[in-house]
Design an enzyme around this catalytic site. Structure first.
Site, PDB file in Angstrom:
ATOM      1  N   SER A  19       0.855  -1.176   0.000  1.00 58.02           N
ATOM      2  CA  SER A  19       0.000   0.000   0.000  1.00 58.02           C
ATOM      3  C   SER A  19       0.891   1.225   0.000  1.00 58.02           C
ATOM      4  O   SER A  19       2.080   1.137   0.325  1.00 58.02           O
ATOM      5  CB  SER A  19      -0.856  -0.021   1.270  1.00 58.02           C
ATOM      6  OG  SER A  19      -1.468   1.212   1.524  1.00 58.02           O
TER       7      SER A  19
ATOM      8  N   TYR B 166      -1.547  -1.247  10.639  1.00 63.19           N
ATOM      9  CA  TYR B 166      -1.643  -1.512   9.203  1.00 63.19           C
ATOM     10  C   TYR B 166      -0.402  -0.989   8.491  1.00 63.19           C
ATOM     11  O   TYR B 166       0.190  -1.668   7.650  1.00 63.19           O
ATOM     12  CB  TYR B 166      -2.910  -0.833   8.655  1.00 63.19           C
ATOM     13  CG  TYR B 166      -3.076  -0.898   7.161  1.00 63.19           C
ATOM     14  CD1 TYR B 166      -3.604  -2.038   6.556  1.00 63.19           C
ATOM     15  CD2 TYR B 166      -2.741   0.182   6.354  1.00 63.19           C
ATOM     16  CE1 TYR B 166      -3.782  -2.098   5.184  1.00 63.19           C
ATOM     17  CE2 TYR B 166      -2.921   0.131   4.975  1.00 63.19           C
ATOM     18  CZ  TYR B 166      -3.439  -1.012   4.400  1.00 63.19           C
ATOM     19  OH  TYR B 166      -3.611  -1.065   3.037  1.00 63.19           O
TER      20      TYR B 166
END
Length: 161
Positions: free
Chosen positions: A30, A43
């Site tokens: 990401s 995350y």
């Protein structure tokens, strides 16, 4: 899942690719794996780990005929936030505090395939992601300052102090 799934995929596929002398592992990280993302620290840590794992494995695997790339998309239109629990945060205010245009899953997939075709080590996807990534690489303190200001808006969405 964010890191463990990647590790499990590598453990399952990499030995076979080494044995046959070719293959291309494509891990999905990401933009959060390349830049700081306050408010989603666990995350972000997992996605940074995916980038580090992928770039290190790329070097190790190169002499064995196996290629490794890691895709780092910016915001993509998915349903992930539909099931995300927001604790002590006004959901709508939190989601609206990050007004960035998202790309479609199809646009993301096309960009990943182009990056794989070019054998890129890190595939940064979307103009927004590219800009943020390069600002962070060239002026990390500036991006950290901007992220702090953005996170102040996120904090204001809290239901309780």
């Amino acid at each position: 899942v964010n890191l463990g799934g990647v590790i499990n995929g590598i453990v399952a596929a990499y030995p076979q690719m080494v044995k046959q002398g070719y293959g291309h592992i494509v891990n999905i990280s990401s933009l959060a794996g390349l830049t700081p993302h306050p408010g989603s620290t666990p995350y972000t840590a997992a996605k940074h780990a995916v980038v580090g794992l992928s770039t290190s494995l790329r070097i190790e695997a190169a002499g064995l005929g196996v290629k490794v790339s890691v895709a780092c998309p910016g915001p993509v239109m998915t349903g992930i936030l539909d099931s995300t629990k927001f604790i002590n945060i006004d959901r709508d205010k939190a989601l609206n505090s990050f007004p960035v245009k998202k790309i479609t899953a199809q646009q993301c997939a096309v960009a990943v395939l182009k990056g794989v075709q070019s054998n890129k080590s890190i595939i940064v996807i979307s103009p927004f992601a590219w800009r943020l990534y390069w600002v962070y690489r060239l002026m990390p303190d500036l991006l950290i300052h901007l992220a702090e200001r953005m996170f102040d808006g996120f904090r204001q969405a809290r239901l309780q102090p």
